[in-house]
Design an enzyme around this catalytic site. Structure first.
Site, mmCIF file in Angstrom:
data_model
loop_
_atom_site.group_PDB
_atom_site.id
_atom_site.type_symbol
_atom_site.label_atom_id
_atom_site.label_comp_id
_atom_site.label_asym_id
_atom_site.label_seq_id
_atom_site.Cartn_x
_atom_site.Cartn_y
_atom_site.Cartn_z
ATOM 1 C CB THR A 29 -1.115 -0.202 1.214
ATOM 2 O OG1 THR A 29 -1.914 0.957 0.954
ATOM 3 C CG2 THR A 29 -0.273 0.128 2.338
ATOM 4 C CG ASN A 30 -0.315 4.692 -1.669
ATOM 5 O OD1 ASN A 30 -0.832 5.641 -1.048
ATOM 6 N ND2 ASN A 30 -0.638 3.815 -2.653
ATOM 7 N NE ARG A 31 5.484 6.971 4.139
ATOM 8 C CZ ARG A 31 5.719 6.291 5.230
ATOM 9 N NH1 ARG A 31 4.823 6.181 6.139
ATOM 10 N NH2 ARG A 31 6.831 5.831 5.380
#
Ligand code: C5P
Length: 217
Positions: A29-31
């Site tokens: 995933t990512n921020r």
């Protein structure tokens, strides 16, 4: 009525990250916080639009009057967008994972004598490009470009590559943009570039929604 210029219009907004499963307990995933996308969904609804917000995993309240569809993966996000068609407006704000693990392990991967596993990644569908080139195409398709350098040049290239109408470009090298409450954006269209002062993401959202309403009027 003048206050609801988007009454009777349908809008789709994607927001947040996607989460791509590696095994039953791990994801890629990512921020992305989802804040800018949620603010845009709220602003479009305030102008009277019938909004479907397709959200990746985020910890944000659903804006008033917005229909929310929660998804995890890029493929689920695309399917949810396609299910929400036809639409007048589509705003792709989500930070979609460019890749996903080729396979999802059926049970939790274990540490062992073989050392760390190799993750093979495959490309995810590009939701913005798919909706920009699909049928029925929303009248106004807007993408975002989060870059750390050459922001406007990349945004112009992205406009052509994706086939969307506008790109909202922001410089994520500026501390606080990702996850923060402020944003400084440029609106890139085939007609040119408009730079907006750094302001609250909710302001950016209201200005954008107003511009979209003008475009469709
Ligand atoms: O190519 P890049 O990821 O920089 O483009 C960003 C824009 O494309 C954003 O509007 C994002 O929501 C959208 N996008 C998408 N699906 C992808 C990758 C990006 O909709 N798989």
């Amino acid at each position: 009525p003048a206050a609801k210029p988007l009454a009777g219009r349908r809008a789709i907004v994607t927001a947040g990250p996607t989460a791509e499963p590696i095994d039953p307990v791990r994801v890629l995933t990512n921020r992305s916080s989802g804040k800018q996308g949620f603010a845009i969904a709220a602003a479009l609804a305030e102008l009277g639009a019938d909004v479907t917000l397709v959200a990746g995993p985020v910890a944000l309240a659903t804006p008033l009057g917005v229909k929310r569809v929660d998804v995890e993966t890029a493929r689920e996000m695309l399917a949810a967008c396609e299910a929400a068609l036809p639409a007048d407006i589509c705003v792709c704000v989500a930070a979609v994972s460019d890749w996903r693990p080729e396979t999802e392990a059926g049970s939790k991967m274990k540490k062992g004598a073989d050392g760390p596993p190799a993750l093979t990644l495959v490309e995810n569908p590009d939701i913005l490009a798919t909706l920009s080139n699909g049928f029925p195409r929303p009248k106004l398709v807007v993408g975002f470009a989060a870059e750390t350098d050459n922001v406007e040049a990349y945004a112009q290239a992205k406009l052509a590559k994706k086939g969307c109408d506008w790109i909202v470009a922001n410089d994520v090298s500026i501390t606080g943009t990702m996850g923060g409450d402020d944003n400084a954006v440029s609106i890139v269209t085939p007609q040119g570039i408009e730079r907006w002062e750094r302001t609250a993401k909710s302001d950016v959202a209201r200005k954008l929604a107003t511009r979209m309403a003008e475009e469709l009027s």
